[in-house]
Motif scaffolding. Structure first.
Motif, PDB file in Angstrom:
ATOM      1  N   GLN A  87       0.809  -1.209   0.000  1.00 40.39           N
ATOM      2  CA  GLN A  87       0.000   0.000   0.000  1.00 40.39           C
ATOM      3  C   GLN A  87       0.846   1.264   0.000  1.00 40.39           C
ATOM      4  O   GLN A  87       0.336   2.352  -0.230  1.00 40.39           O
ATOM      5  N   ALA A  88       2.142   1.111   0.260  1.00 38.15           N
ATOM      6  CA  ALA A  88       3.014   2.282   0.319  1.00 38.15           C
ATOM      7  C   ALA A  88       3.230   2.866  -1.075  1.00 38.15           C
ATOM      8  O   ALA A  88       3.163   2.160  -2.080  1.00 38.15           O
ATOM      9  N   GLN A  89       3.508   4.139  -1.116  1.00 35.84           N
ATOM     10  CA  GLN A  89       3.743   4.818  -2.382  1.00 35.84           C
ATOM     11  C   GLN A  89       5.151   4.506  -2.888  1.00 35.84           C
ATOM     12  O   GLN A  89       6.126   4.716  -2.166  1.00 35.84           O
ATOM     13  N   PRO A  90       5.292   3.970  -4.115  1.00 32.40           N
ATOM     14  CA  PRO A  90       6.638   3.719  -4.659  1.00 32.40           C
ATOM     15  C   PRO A  90       7.444   5.014  -4.710  1.00 32.40           C
ATOM     16  O   PRO A  90       6.962   6.047  -5.188  1.00 32.40           O
ATOM     17  N   THR A  91       8.668   4.946  -4.225  1.00 36.66           N
ATOM     18  CA  THR A  91       9.518   6.127  -4.200  1.00 36.66           C
ATOM     19  C   THR A  91      10.976   5.703  -4.229  1.00 36.66           C
ATOM     20  O   THR A  91      11.312   4.561  -3.907  1.00 36.66           O
ATOM     21  N   GLY A  92      11.853   6.607  -4.658  1.00 35.22           N
ATOM     22  CA  GLY A  92      13.282   6.339  -4.650  1.00 35.22           C
ATOM     23  C   GLY A  92      13.840   6.080  -6.041  1.00 35.22           C
ATOM     24  O   GLY A  92      13.147   6.176  -7.050  1.00 35.22           O
ATOM     25  N   ARG A  93      15.125   5.749  -6.080  1.00 40.90           N
ATOM     26  CA  ARG A  93      15.857   5.538  -7.325  1.00 40.90           C
ATOM     27  C   ARG A  93      15.751   4.086  -7.760  1.00 40.90           C
ATOM     28  O   ARG A  93      16.035   3.174  -7.004  1.00 40.90           O
ATOM     29  N   LEU A  94      15.364   3.876  -9.021  1.00 41.05           N
ATOM     30  CA  LEU A  94      15.203   2.536  -9.586  1.00 41.05           C
ATOM     31  C   LEU A  94      16.227   2.355 -10.696  1.00 41.05           C
ATOM     32  O   LEU A  94      16.201   3.067 -11.702  1.00 41.05           O
ATOM     33  N   ARG A  95      17.163   1.408 -10.531  1.00 43.52           N
ATOM     34  CA  ARG A  95      18.220   1.170 -11.510  1.00 43.52           C
ATOM     35  C   ARG A  95      17.842  -0.036 -12.373  1.00 43.52           C
ATOM     36  O   ARG A  95      17.601  -1.132 -11.867  1.00 43.52           O
ATOM     37  N   ILE A  96      17.815   0.185 -13.692  1.00 42.19           N
ATOM     38  CA  ILE A  96      17.376  -0.832 -14.641  1.00 42.19           C
ATOM     39  C   ILE A  96      18.435  -1.000 -15.719  1.00 42.19           C
ATOM     40  O   ILE A  96      19.046  -0.023 -16.165  1.00 42.19           O
ATOM     41  N   SER A  97      18.632  -2.234 -16.172  1.00 41.02           N
ATOM     42  CA  SER A  97      19.502  -2.523 -17.321  1.00 41.02           C
ATOM     43  C   SER A  97      18.681  -3.240 -18.378  1.00 41.02           C
ATOM     44  O   SER A  97      17.851  -4.098 -18.066  1.00 41.02           O
ATOM     45  N   ALA A  98      18.936  -2.891 -19.648  1.00 37.98           N
ATOM     46  CA  ALA A  98      18.182  -3.503 -20.748  1.00 37.98           C
ATOM     47  C   ALA A  98      19.056  -3.574 -21.991  1.00 37.98           C
ATOM     48  O   ALA A  98      19.970  -2.755 -22.164  1.00 37.98           O
ATOM     49  N   PRO A  99      18.799  -4.555 -22.881  1.00 36.92           N
ATOM     50  CA  PRO A  99      19.497  -4.580 -24.171  1.00 36.92           C
ATOM     51  C   PRO A  99      19.209  -3.300 -24.954  1.00 36.92           C
ATOM     52  O   PRO A  99      18.141  -2.692 -24.801  1.00 36.92           O
ATOM     53  N   VAL A 100      20.151  -2.911 -25.813  1.00 46.66           N
ATOM     54  CA  VAL A 100      20.068  -1.605 -26.467  1.00 46.66           C
ATOM     55  C   VAL A 100      18.822  -1.476 -27.343  1.00 46.66           C
ATOM     56  O   VAL A 100      18.054  -0.517 -27.206  1.00 46.66           O
ATOM     57  N   SER A 101      18.604  -2.403 -28.253  1.00 43.78           N
ATOM     58  CA  SER A 101      17.472  -2.264 -29.180  1.00 43.78           C
ATOM     59  C   SER A 101      16.146  -2.285 -28.441  1.00 43.78           C
ATOM     60  O   SER A 101      15.263  -1.450 -28.693  1.00 43.78           O
ATOM     61  N   PHE A 102      15.980  -3.221 -27.520  1.00 41.59           N
ATOM     62  CA  PHE A 102      14.750  -3.273 -26.731  1.00 41.59           C
ATOM     63  C   PHE A 102      14.595  -1.996 -25.911  1.00 41.59           C
ATOM     64  O   PHE A 102      13.512  -1.413 -25.834  1.00 41.59           O
ATOM     65  N   GLY A 103      15.682  -1.562 -25.297  1.00 46.72           N
ATOM     66  CA  GLY A 103      15.614  -0.372 -24.467  1.00 46.72           C
ATOM     67  C   GLY A 103      15.231   0.875 -25.235  1.00 46.72           C
ATOM     68  O   GLY A 103      14.419   1.681 -24.773  1.00 46.72           O
ATOM     69  N   MET A 104      15.805   1.047 -26.439  1.00 45.60           N
ATOM     70  CA  MET A 104      15.544   2.253 -27.228  1.00 45.60           C
ATOM     71  C   MET A 104      14.160   2.252 -27.862  1.00 45.60           C
ATOM     72  O   MET A 104      13.475   3.282 -27.875  1.00 45.60           O
ATOM     73  N   HIS A 105      13.741   1.105 -28.383  1.00 43.67           N
ATOM     74  CA  HIS A 105      12.529   1.076 -29.204  1.00 43.67           C
ATOM     75  C   HIS A 105      11.278   0.610 -28.471  1.00 43.67           C
ATOM     76  O   HIS A 105      10.164   0.898 -28.922  1.00 43.67           O
ATOM     77  N   ILE A 106      11.425  -0.093 -27.357  1.00 44.92           N
ATOM     78  CA  ILE A 106      10.267  -0.619 -26.639  1.00 44.92           C
ATOM     79  C   ILE A 106      10.181  -0.057 -25.215  1.00 44.92           C
ATOM     80  O   ILE A 106       9.157   0.496 -24.813  1.00 44.92           O
ATOM     81  N   LEU A 107      11.267  -0.181 -24.460  1.00 42.22           N
ATOM     82  CA  LEU A 107      11.225   0.237 -23.061  1.00 42.22           C
ATOM     83  C   LEU A 107      11.171   1.758 -22.918  1.00 42.22           C
ATOM     84  O   LEU A 107      10.369   2.289 -22.141  1.00 42.22           O
ATOM     85  N   ALA A 108      12.031   2.471 -23.643  1.00 46.48           N
ATOM     86  CA  ALA A 108      12.087   3.931 -23.502  1.00 46.48           C
ATOM     87  C   ALA A 108      10.749   4.609 -23.781  1.00 46.48           C
ATOM     88  O   ALA A 108      10.345   5.512 -23.030  1.00 46.48           O
ATOM     89  N   PRO A 109      10.004   4.221 -24.834  1.00 48.92           N
ATOM     90  CA  PRO A 109       8.695   4.853 -25.045  1.00 48.92           C
ATOM     91  C   PRO A 109       7.688   4.560 -23.937  1.00 48.92           C
ATOM     92  O   PRO A 109       6.745   5.327 -23.741  1.00 48.92           O
ATOM     93  N   ALA A 110       7.889   3.436 -23.211  1.00 47.05           N
ATOM     94  CA  ALA A 110       6.938   3.084 -22.147  1.00 47.05           C
ATOM     95  C   ALA A 110       7.280   3.721 -20.818  1.00 47.05           C
ATOM     96  O   ALA A 110       6.412   3.868 -19.954  1.00 47.05           O
ATOM     97  N   LEU A 111       8.534   4.105 -20.623  1.00 43.20           N
ATOM     98  CA  LEU A 111       8.951   4.647 -19.329  1.00 43.20           C
ATOM     99  C   LEU A 111       8.184   5.898 -18.904  1.00 43.20           C
ATOM    100  O   LEU A 111       7.862   6.058 -17.722  1.00 43.20           O
ATOM    101  N   PRO A 112       7.877   6.833 -19.828  1.00 45.30           N
ATOM    102  CA  PRO A 112       7.085   7.992 -19.393  1.00 45.30           C
ATOM    103  C   PRO A 112       5.737   7.596 -18.794  1.00 45.30           C
ATOM    104  O   PRO A 112       5.242   8.276 -17.893  1.00 45.30           O
ATOM    105  N   VAL A 113       5.151   6.510 -19.278  1.00 42.37           N
ATOM    106  CA  VAL A 113       3.872   6.040 -18.723  1.00 42.37           C
ATOM    107  C   VAL A 113       4.077   5.610 -17.271  1.00 42.37           C
ATOM    108  O   VAL A 113       3.307   5.973 -16.376  1.00 42.37           O
TER     109      VAL A 113
END
Length: 293
Positions: A87-113
């Protein structure tokens, strides 16, 4: 009477050495505390305490029962803490690693959401195609394509990674015929250096698996330079669908051997069982599974 409170009173009696001391610690009357212990003994049909005029001591069964009661109470407390964390509010620094193509074309557009849903979370995203060590490098979660080799990590499956074989119209107009995957041995292939794709490509036709050795003058550890080389007519490449979708739609690249299937590669988001499942990590794992699963 309430069973859980009965267990709590019994354990407190054991810890404090008497019913009156336990009652005082739990802010109840000695009579009520005694009733809880007596009700517990009647329910299980076994005496838990040896009573004297001065103090109480555990029976042999009471010793074993007390150990199990402590475990039960600890599990209840852990479950209540888990509910509080959820029930707590998510807060703090979240460190993520991803492959380049997936990160640029799939993950990055979803991160603002995700970041709009959880405005108190700060995201630190690292894109690279090497096999990062989640624990040693301090990542909360990593995305990984391919078969998993580290069974110490918790893996949540995502949608499989689909690859596309393609080349530019300019390359195809000047190259030898391409009628079957085996013809690739006579062609310039743009090679991805981080996986088995650097030496051979595999195709499926019905139940038949066709593995073709590939070679080329250009070998790169990122998909984007291979994409630019393919558009420039330097050769044939086998890369993720999301990397080449725009060029396929525009006609800059043409899909090859569409009657053959390219085996998909499994994809997971991983996190360590040793890392505390904080609200920020739980929220991101759930988001990733929902978006990419």
């Amino acid at each position: 009477m309430d069973r859980l409170t009965g267990l709590q009173v019994f354990v407190k009696v054991v810890d404090m050495g008497s019913i009156s001391a336990a009652a005082e610690a739990m802010q109840m009357s000695s009579q009520l505390a005694g009733r809880y212990v007596k009700d517990l003994e009647q329910r299980i049909g076994v005496s838990l305490l040896n009573r004297t005029t001065r103090r109480q001591s555990l029976t042999d069964f009471g010793q074993t029962f007390c150990e199990r009661a402590r475990i039960i109470l600890a599990e209840v407390e852990a479950a209540e803490n888990l509910a509080a964390e959820a029930q707590a509010q998510p807060t703090g620094r979240l460190r993520i690693s991803a492959p380049v193509s997936f990160g640029m074309h799939i993950l990055a557009p979803a991160l603002p959401v995700y970041m709009k849903l959880y405005p108190q979370v700060t995201v630190d995203l690292k894109l690279n195609n090497r096999l990062v060590d989640l624990t040693d490098e301090g990542f909360d979660a990593v995305f990984r394509v391919g078969e998993l080799s580290n069974n110490r990590l918790i893996a949540r499956p995502l949608a499989p990674y689909r690859l596309v074989l393609c080349a530019s119209p300019g390359y195809l107009s000047d190259c030898p015929p391409l009628d079957h995957p085996s013809d690739l041995t006579r062609h310039e292939c743009l090679v991805y250096s981080h996986t088995e794709l650097r030496t051979h490509w595999t195709f499926l036709s019905g139940n038949e698996s066709i593995t073709v050795p590939v070679t080329g003058r250009l070998m790169v550890d990122h998909g984007e330079p291979l994409l630019q080389a393919a558009v420039a007519g330097m050769g044939i490449m086998l890369q993720p669908a999301e990397l080449v979708s725009r060029e396929l739609s525009s006609g800059a690249l043409v899909a090859l051997f569409t009657e053959f299937k390219v085996p998909v590669r499994p994809m997971h988001v991983l996190y360590s069982p040793d890392r505390q499942m904080t609200p920020k990590l739980r929220s991101f794992i759930d988001f990733a599974v929902k978006m990419f699963g």
